[in-house]
Design an enzyme around this catalytic site. Structure first.
Site, short mmCIF file in Angstrom:
data_model
loop_
_atom_site.label_atom_id
_atom_site.label_comp_id
_atom_site.label_asym_id
_atom_site.label_seq_id
_atom_site.Cartn_x
_atom_site.Cartn_y
_atom_site.Cartn_z
N ASP A 13 9.02 1.89 0.04
CA ASP A 13 7.99 2.86 1.13
C ASP A 13 8.79 2.58 2.33
O ASP A 13 7.94 1.49 2.75
CB ASP A 13 6.67 2.02 0.26
CG ASP A 13 5.54 3.10 1.02
OD1 ASP A 13 5.82 3.77 2.32
OD2 ASP A 13 4.69 2.82 1.19
N TYR B 146 0.50 -1.04 0.13
CA TYR B 146 0.20 0.06 0.07
C TYR B 146 1.01 1.24 -0.24
O TYR B 146 1.75 1.43 0.80
CB TYR B 146 -1.49 -0.25 0.55
CG TYR B 146 -1.75 1.17 1.83
CD1 TYR B 146 -2.96 1.54 0.72
CD2 TYR B 146 -1.48 2.14 2.55
CE1 TYR B 146 -3.47 2.96 0.55
CE2 TYR B 146 -2.45 2.83 2.84
CZ TYR B 146 -3.19 3.52 1.75
OH TYR B 146 -4.19 4.85 1.79
N LYS C 237 4.91 7.77 9.87
CA LYS C 237 4.41 7.75 10.70
C LYS C 237 5.35 7.53 12.21
O LYS C 237 5.00 8.50 12.50
CB LYS C 237 3.94 6.01 10.13
CG LYS C 237 2.97 5.57 9.38
CD LYS C 237 2.19 4.36 9.72
CE LYS C 237 0.89 3.94 8.28
NZ LYS C 237 -0.14 3.65 8.57
N1 PMP Z 1 2.41 3.74 2.58
C1 PMP Z 1 2.61 2.25 3.77
C2 PMP Z 1 3.21 1.35 4.25
C3 PMP Z 1 1.69 3.02 4.45
O1 PMP Z 1 1.41 1.96 5.59
C4 PMP Z 1 0.53 4.32 4.87
C5 PMP Z 1 -0.39 3.97 5.66
N2 PMP Z 1 -1.25 3.09 5.95
C6 PMP Z 1 0.95 4.63 3.99
C7 PMP Z 1 1.84 4.39 2.34
C8 PMP Z 1 0.63 6.14 2.94
O2 PMP Z 1 0.49 7.12 4.84
P1 PMP Z 1 -0.78 7.79 5.00
O3 PMP Z 1 -1.40 7.14 5.53
O4 PMP Z 1 0.16 8.73 6.22
O5 PMP Z 1 -0.91 8.90 4.12
#
Ligand code: PMP
Length: 433
Positions: free
Chosen positions: A246, A146, A274
């Site tokens: 990511d 994701y 995060k």
């Molecule tokens: N990349 C990963 C691996 C994530 O887990 C998330 C959020 N769950 C995101 C991107 C997106 O981050 P945000 O919710 O801060 O936009």
């Protein structure tokens, strides 16, 4: 989803009823499903509901809380900038430079870094930079990875279209609304060497970027197979494709240099977020100087609250606490938990296993640890949900969706870990079939 607790509280029922009237779906994001209670206080490793019931928190806001809830040291740093330099859209601020220097010093891919608010921001900027740098449009990614809720990178979309499988009801990780995946995104299975080789043989010269979570946390915890990250590094270099890690979930939490520092494979761009801010809003994009220098020149980067002073101050404090033995402590607590849970699962005879690294963990309700998203969703959801509800009753908060990963924070004690293991043992005895 069965989220009914034995004794739902009056406060919970009142708030949920009111929310249903004034907020679509009852919460401001589909990924905030009703997990069975409403929390009114958070401190350290714990959450409390209005009646004073305490939970040990293994959700940690899906990743941001890494030092502990309402940590006084992080809060003090934020309070200080709030009282002295509450400036947005004026830069650079001292905190911006200080945080950038720390990250450039720690992260192999980071020659330069910019700050924004969310992981989605960072990954969208990465996409724009890669497209500008290569003059290509097509993108490569993996099932179940994701990369934010905007555009083509949500996991649910890709899985939905290609597999005909409904995305899981965890919108924080599903991108489920985007059922119309564009044809310029190629999606293959995590850890499938042949599929990667075939995709690059067919379209390698058309890809602007390859996106991946170098250690999969969005749905289960699945490491890269030995040599897999190396293969991606080799093929992207060969075809002039921008390799984007990511590290929104892995960055800061598992290593201040990200998972790339553990794996020894360096991407071109890295998205972080995060755990950077222990709950305060901040994310970042780091990478090769020649690519990063496209930002602000060929590629727009504009956000009123980008590099906001509160996030910067929180992130510097978080970085320093993690650098001062924090990361090692997270790993040792995590290992104690994974070992204990593995022992209890083995004793229970349930066909399940624990995967994870550092402070991250998940129980996979299937005989073998999954190595692909397809395998992750091939699990005993009923048993996993019964376990989750049993744990909630026992005062242990787990992610509200069975295949979503859990994590602890630095405020945990060994006693909190052992209480979690003991609760798991007793719940397993009840739910095991
Ligand atoms: N990349 C990963 C691996 C994530 O887990 C998330 C959020 N769950 C995101 C991107 C997106 O981050 P945000 O919710 O801060 O936009």
């Amino acid at each position: 989803m069965n989220t009914t607790l034995a004794a739902p509280t009056a406060v919970r029922d009142d708030l949920l009823a009111r929310a249903a009237h004034v907020i679509p779906g009852g919460a401001s994001a589909g990924g905030r499903p009703d997990f069975g209670d409403v929390i009114t206080r958070a401190q350290g490793a714990y959450l409390w509901n209005a009646e004073g019931k305490r939970y040990i928190d293994h959700l940690n806001s899906y990743g941001p809380i890494v030092i502990g809830h309402a940590d006084p040291r992080v809060n003090a740093a934020v309070a200080e900038v709030a009282a002295t330099v509450d400036l947005n859209w004026v830069g650079p601020q001292a905190g911006e430079v200080e945080l950038a220097e720390r990250i450039v010093g720690a992260m192999p891919s980071a020659e330069k870094v910019v700050f924004m608010n969310t992981g989605t921001d960072a990954l969208q900027h990465a996409l724009h930079v890669a497209r500008a740098a290569t003059s290509r449009q097509r993108v490569f990614k993996f099932h179940g990875h994701y990369h934010g809720w905007v555009g083509h990178l949500g996991v649910g979309a890709s899985f939905d279209v290609e597999q005909g499988v409904a995305p899981p009801p965890d919108a924080s990780n599903s991108g489920g609304a985007e059922a119309g995946l564009a044809s310029d995104v190629d999606v293959v299975d995590w850890n499938d060497f042949d599929a990667v080789r075939a995709a690059f043989a067919a379209h390698g010269d058309e890809y602007a970027a390859a996106f991946l979570e170098p250690y999969l946390h969005s749905y289960t915890n699945a490491p890269p197979a030995p040599g897999f990250l190396e293969l991606l590094r080799e093929l992207t270099t060969q075809h002039g494709v921008v390799l984007v890690f990511d590290e929104v979930k892995t960055g800061f939490r598992h290593h201040l240099g990200g998972y790339q520092a553990i794996a020894g494979v360096t991407p071109d761009l890295t998205a972080i977020g995060k755990a950077m801010g222990n709950g305060y809003t901040i994310a970042g994009l780091a990478g090769r100087a020649d690519l990063m220098d496209l930002l602000g020149t060929q590629v727009t980067i504009d956000g009123t609250y980008y590099a906001n002073p509160y996030g910067l101050a929180a992130s510097i404090a978080t970085f320093d606490l993690l650098a001062d033995g924090g990361v090692e402590r997270l790993w040792s607590l995590g290992e104690r938990l994974r070992d204990g849970l593995t022992r209890e699962l083995n004793d229970s005879g349930v066909a399940a296993n624990v995967t994870g690294i550092g402070s991250g963990w998940i129980i996979n309700w299937r005989p073998e640890p999954p190595v692909t998203f397809r395998q992750a969703v091939d699990a005993d959801f009923e048993l996993g949900e019964a376990f989750r509800v049993g744990m909630l009753d026992a005062g242990i908060l787990l992610p509200p969706y069975v295949i979503t990963d859990a994590r602890l924070n630095l405020a945990f004690t060994e006693d909190d870990v052992d209480e979690t293991i003991a609760a798991a043992a007793s719940v397993l005895r009840r739910v095991a079939r």
